[in-house]
Design a protein around this motif. Structure first.
Motif, short mmCIF file in Angstrom:
data_model
loop_
_atom_site.label_atom_id
_atom_site.label_comp_id
_atom_site.label_asym_id
_atom_site.label_seq_id
_atom_site.Cartn_x
_atom_site.Cartn_y
_atom_site.Cartn_z
N ARG A 79 -69.52 15.40 3.66
CA ARG A 79 -70.46 14.00 2.87
C ARG A 79 -69.68 12.47 3.71
NH1 ARG A 79 -65.95 15.32 -1.62
NH2 ARG A 79 -64.50 15.65 0.49
N GLN A 80 -70.82 11.60 3.98
CA GLN A 80 -70.92 10.52 4.98
C GLN A 80 -70.73 9.46 4.02
OE1 GLN A 80 -72.22 11.49 8.52
NE2 GLN A 80 -72.99 12.95 7.76
N ILE A 81 -70.45 8.46 5.35
CA ILE A 81 -70.79 7.01 3.76
C ILE A 81 -71.93 6.16 4.86
CG2 ILE A 81 -69.62 4.94 4.39
CD1 ILE A 81 -66.95 6.40 4.19
N ALA A 82 -72.34 6.05 3.85
CA ALA A 82 -74.08 4.61 4.04
C ALA A 82 -73.27 3.64 3.32
CB ALA A 82 -75.04 4.67 4.06
N VAL A 120 -64.11 -0.34 -1.10
CA VAL A 120 -64.62 0.99 -2.01
C VAL A 120 -65.23 1.83 -1.57
CG1 VAL A 120 -65.94 1.80 -3.99
CG2 VAL A 120 -65.69 -0.75 -3.23
N ALA A 121 -65.79 2.39 0.18
CA ALA A 121 -65.94 3.64 1.42
C ALA A 121 -64.61 3.89 1.26
CB ALA A 121 -66.48 2.46 2.36
N LEU A 122 -63.56 3.02 1.69
CA LEU A 122 -62.07 3.73 2.12
C LEU A 122 -61.23 4.42 1.40
CD1 LEU A 122 -60.42 3.50 4.50
CD2 LEU A 122 -59.52 1.21 3.98
N GLU A 123 -61.31 3.57 0.16
CA GLU A 123 -61.09 3.88 -0.74
C GLU A 123 -61.57 5.54 -1.92
OE1 GLU A 123 -58.21 3.17 -1.83
OE2 GLU A 123 -58.10 1.60 -0.48
N ALA A 124 -63.18 5.39 -1.61
CA ALA A 124 -63.61 6.88 -1.50
C ALA A 124 -62.78 7.72 -0.57
CB ALA A 124 -65.33 6.79 -1.40
N PHE A 125 -62.80 7.57 0.53
CA PHE A 125 -62.75 8.10 1.94
C PHE A 125 -60.96 8.68 1.50
CE2 PHE A 125 -60.20 9.70 5.83
CZ PHE A 125 -60.94 9.91 5.58
N LYS A 126 -59.89 7.51 1.15
CA LYS A 126 -59.13 8.80 1.25
C LYS A 126 -58.86 9.77 -0.20
CE LYS A 126 -56.61 4.32 2.48
NZ LYS A 126 -55.77 3.38 2.01
N GLY A 127 -59.97 9.57 -1.51
CA GLY A 127 -59.75 10.03 -2.69
C GLY A 127 -60.62 11.90 -2.87
N ASP A 128 -60.64 11.29 -1.12
CA ASP A 128 -60.91 13.40 -0.39
C ASP A 128 -63.03 13.14 -1.07
OD1 ASP A 128 -62.03 15.21 0.43
OD2 ASP A 128 -60.61 16.80 -0.63
N VAL A 146 -65.47 11.40 0.32
CA VAL A 146 -66.51 11.80 1.52
C VAL A 146 -65.08 12.38 2.73
CG1 VAL A 146 -67.67 9.69 1.56
CG2 VAL A 146 -65.63 8.61 1.40
N ASP A 147 -66.25 13.28 3.58
CA ASP A 147 -65.13 13.65 4.55
C ASP A 147 -64.80 12.80 5.49
OD1 ASP A 147 -64.79 16.15 2.96
OD2 ASP A 147 -67.79 16.07 3.15
N TRP A 148 -65.61 11.78 6.57
CA TRP A 148 -65.77 11.08 7.29
C TRP A 148 -65.63 10.32 7.22
CZ3 TRP A 148 -65.27 13.34 12.64
CH2 TRP A 148 -65.59 12.16 13.63
N ARG A 149 -65.00 9.35 8.06
CA ARG A 149 -65.03 7.32 8.35
C ARG A 149 -65.28 6.92 9.45
NH1 ARG A 149 -64.91 3.02 5.07
NH2 ARG A 149 -63.80 1.51 5.76
N THR A 150 -66.21 6.09 9.55
CA THR A 150 -65.88 5.09 11.11
C THR A 150 -65.01 3.64 10.99
OG1 THR A 150 -67.68 6.45 12.41
CG2 THR A 150 -67.34 4.53 13.09
N GLU A 151 -64.12 3.63 11.09
CA GLU A 151 -63.61 2.90 11.19
C GLU A 151 -63.55 1.25 11.69
OE1 GLU A 151 -62.12 0.62 9.45
OE2 GLU A 151 -61.45 2.09 8.44
N ASN A 152 -64.55 0.45 11.98
CA ASN A 152 -65.01 -0.42 12.32
C ASN A 152 -63.47 -1.72 12.10
OD1 ASN A 152 -67.08 0.58 13.21
ND2 ASN A 152 -68.20 -0.19 11.46
N SER A 153 -62.52 -1.78 11.20
CA SER A 153 -61.67 -2.74 11.02
C SER A 153 -60.50 -2.71 12.31
CB SER A 153 -61.52 -2.99 9.42
OG SER A 153 -60.40 -4.15 9.57
#
Length: 631
Positions: free
Chosen positions: A77-80, A289-297, A299-306
């Protein structure tokens, strides 16, 4: 070559007359290709490289950086970020918001190697041939290449794809404009004729062509309606690639499934790739919101730009106990220019002194300290992070090239190494603002009632900084007070992605944050970035609106470079001229790709040099990790 990536009437007749033809052959086709009667003078080769030899020998089984025994299965599961209302890539530059995941449904004629510079091997194509003068190229399709409905990929599909992309997509219209003719010249052969000889990149650019199914797009949908390739659509498209769209929720999510009987699964360009059974992309309007979704499992993968998030947002239990892995991958595959782009189509930015003055107002050092925890470095080149970046004063071959445009470029190109203003303390900031005001005065502006105005008309100097994301907005808000200290009237406006895209297409902006990714072998895409012809083309990547004859000439020197050394020298010359025209206010960069992942995946032991994280392409679901790491 964009990062983003060359006449033949009767098959072998004209090929036989060409002195030295190079041919690319996939491993599964070598015997068949050699069994065919080769025209006199034809030399078969199995790879395309812009300069020099390819790494992998004829008949190689797979790339060194893959795990050929990687297990297949699982879901990732990935973030867009943003939204989507379109699966038709042909109109993605002018209509709707494309679901970028659709790229996995389609394939190109060739596939890149991730541990070589500007080198590609056959995908849909079995072989490719071109003469020493690069005046045409012939691609031979693989006999086994199939669409997901079982029909073969044909030359008609290739011809159709080129024509519709040139007609409907601004970027591809420019990128492929040097192809003057395309025709079927054999049962599986397609020949592309170019407008002039000598452009060594064009054969590989043709190889990057995304091939679409002509019979599907010219057919009807399930409701009996004729499909329109000039319109947006949410009908899942027919492709030939390793994945197809399984389901979607418009503007919210897209799930792709691995095609189990994918025609190319056992070929060298594919082995070890595309290991997940399902790829799910969850769309978020907001990065927080995407970051919080990652923390809550979720989504599986996150590329961090910040940088701020990287420094502060990953202090949560799953990281501490090892269920979430933080990892940085070195960026060796590209250079970058990230900047405040100034729309010089507008009169207020015509004078380069005005543009330079705006750089004096940018206190990068303080921003880096306050917002980015000191993680970034200032960009000093349009090819930052590569051997292509200019520095010091020009010399040798670069100087020779610059001499050809001496009368058309700023004198500083030859006399002064380029550098950005340095801030970081009150004295430096005051000096920078003073220098900026001096440049404004030389350009005909003055301060009246604490406002910077045109000295002749009295019109105030106003700027709108346009953004589509909070992360960009906060950078602009930091920049704003320094601009206001110069008497500039500044507004920062953040709009949704659709509105932002529409304004960019019509060049309706003063200043935006923009990013240009540069490959290690720049070429024809430079016309799209900085060339005069692209300046007024809606949807092009010449965001600044540059129309500069010297820049155009230097772009041609890059494109028609004879060898690697000549390419490097010509690119440095182009870089230097772009810098000294002050088209942008350079921002900052970070030499690593920051990632966070839930620890349930495996990856090859040897990662590709130029592939960043190569996720999810080369990774796989690790059932053991998934079972042992869950909370």
């Amino acid at each position: 070559m964009a990062f983003t990536r060359r006449r033949l009437l009767h098959g072998g007749a004209l090929i036989a007359a060409a002195p030295a033809i190079k041919v690319l052959t996939g491993a599964s086709s070598i015997q068949a290709a050699h069994a065919q009667a080769a025209p006199a003078g034809l030399k078969w080769r199995h790879g395309l490289s812009l300069f020099g030899e390819v790494k992998y020998p004829e008949g190689f089984k797979h790339f060194d950086y893959v795990n050929p025994d990687a297990p297949k299965g699982g879901l990732v599961r990935q973030i867009a970020i943003g939204t989507f209302d379109n699966f038709n890539p042909v109109v993605s530059g002018v209509k709707g918001s494309i679901a970028s995941e659709v790229r996995l449904v389609y394939e190109a004629l060739t596939a890149p190697s991730l541990d070589e510079v500007s080198t590609e091997y056959g995908a849909l194509a079995e072989s490719v041939a071109y003469p020493d003068d690069f005046s045409f190229v012939v691609y031979r399709l693989r006999a086994e290449a199939k669409w997901h409905d079982g029909k073969p990929v044909t030359p008609d599909d290739v011809i159709f794809s080129l024509n519709v992309l040139k007609k409907h997509h601004p970027f591809y219209g420019a990128y492929y404009r040097h192809i003057t003719k395309v025709e079927k010249t054999g049962e599986r052969d397609v020949t592309f004729t170019f407008d002039a000889p000598g452009n060594r990149e064009l054969p590989q650019i043709v190889g990057q062509l995304m091939v679409l199914p002509k019979h599907w797009w010219e057919g009807t949908d399930d409701a009996g309606r004729k499909r329109d390739i000039s319109a947006t659509t949410l009908e899942p498209p027919l492709g030939s690639g390793p994945y197809r769209i399984k389901r979607f929720d418009a503007a919210r999510s897209v799930t792709l499934e691995r095609v189990k009987d994918y025609w190319g699964r056992d070929l060298n360009f594919s082995i070890g790739h595309n290991n997940f059974d399902e790829l799910r992309y969850e769309y978020f309007r907001d990065g927080t919101v995407a970051l919080e979704a990652f923390k809550g499992d979720q989504v599986d993968w996150r590329t961090e730009n910040s940088a701020k998030n990287w420094a502060t947002a990953y202090d949560f239990p799953a990281v501490k106990d090892g269920r979430v892995i933080l990892e940085e991958f070195p960026n060796r595959n590209a250079g970058v220019m990230q900047a405040f782009a100034l729309n010089i189509r507008r009169d207020k930015f015509r004078d380069p002194r005005v543009r330079r003055a705006l750089n004096f107002a940018f206190n990068f050092e303080e921003m880096n300290k306050q917002l980015f925890y000191g993680q970034y470095k200032r960009i000093n080149s349009y090819f930052e992070g590569t051997e292509l970046a200019s520095s010091g004063l020009p010399e040798g071959r670069e100087l020779e090239i610059l001499e050809t445009v001496r009368a058309e470029v700023p004198a500083e190109v030859f006399t002064t190494p380029y550098s950005n203003p340095v801030g970081g303390n009150p004295k430096a900031v005051r000096n920078n603002l003073r220098e900026g005001m001096k440049l404004f005065k030389e350009a005909g502006f003055e301060v009246r009632n604490h406002k910077l105005v045109d000295g002749k008309t009295g019109a105030p100097f106003e700027l709108e900084l346009l953004s589509e994301a909070p992360s960009t907005e906060r950078i602009m808000l930091f920049y704003k007070p320094s601009l206001e200290r110069m008497g500039i009237t500044v507004s920062v406006r953040t709009v949704d992605s659709t509105q932002y895209e529409n304004r960019m297409r019509s060049w309706d902006f003063d200043v935006v944050g923009n990013l240009w990714i540069e490959s290690l072998s720049p070429g024809n895409e430079q016309r799209e970035f900085w060339g005069s012809q692209a300046a007024d083309m809606p949807g092009s990547r010449n965001v600044v609106g540059i129309k500069n004859p010297a820049v155009d000439k230097l772009i041609e020197r890059v494109i028609f470079a004879k060898d690697r050394a000549d390419l490097v020298a010509a690119t440095k010359a182009l870089d230097r001229v772009l810098l000294w025209n002050h088209y942008v206010v350079p921002q900052f960069t970070y030499p690593f790709h920051r990632t966070a992942r839930w620890d349930r995946f495996g990856r090859p032991e040897k990662m590709p040099k130029y592939g960043l994280s190569a996720f999810p392409t080369l990774w796989w679901h690790d059932a053991g990790k998934a079972a042992g790491k869950r909370s």
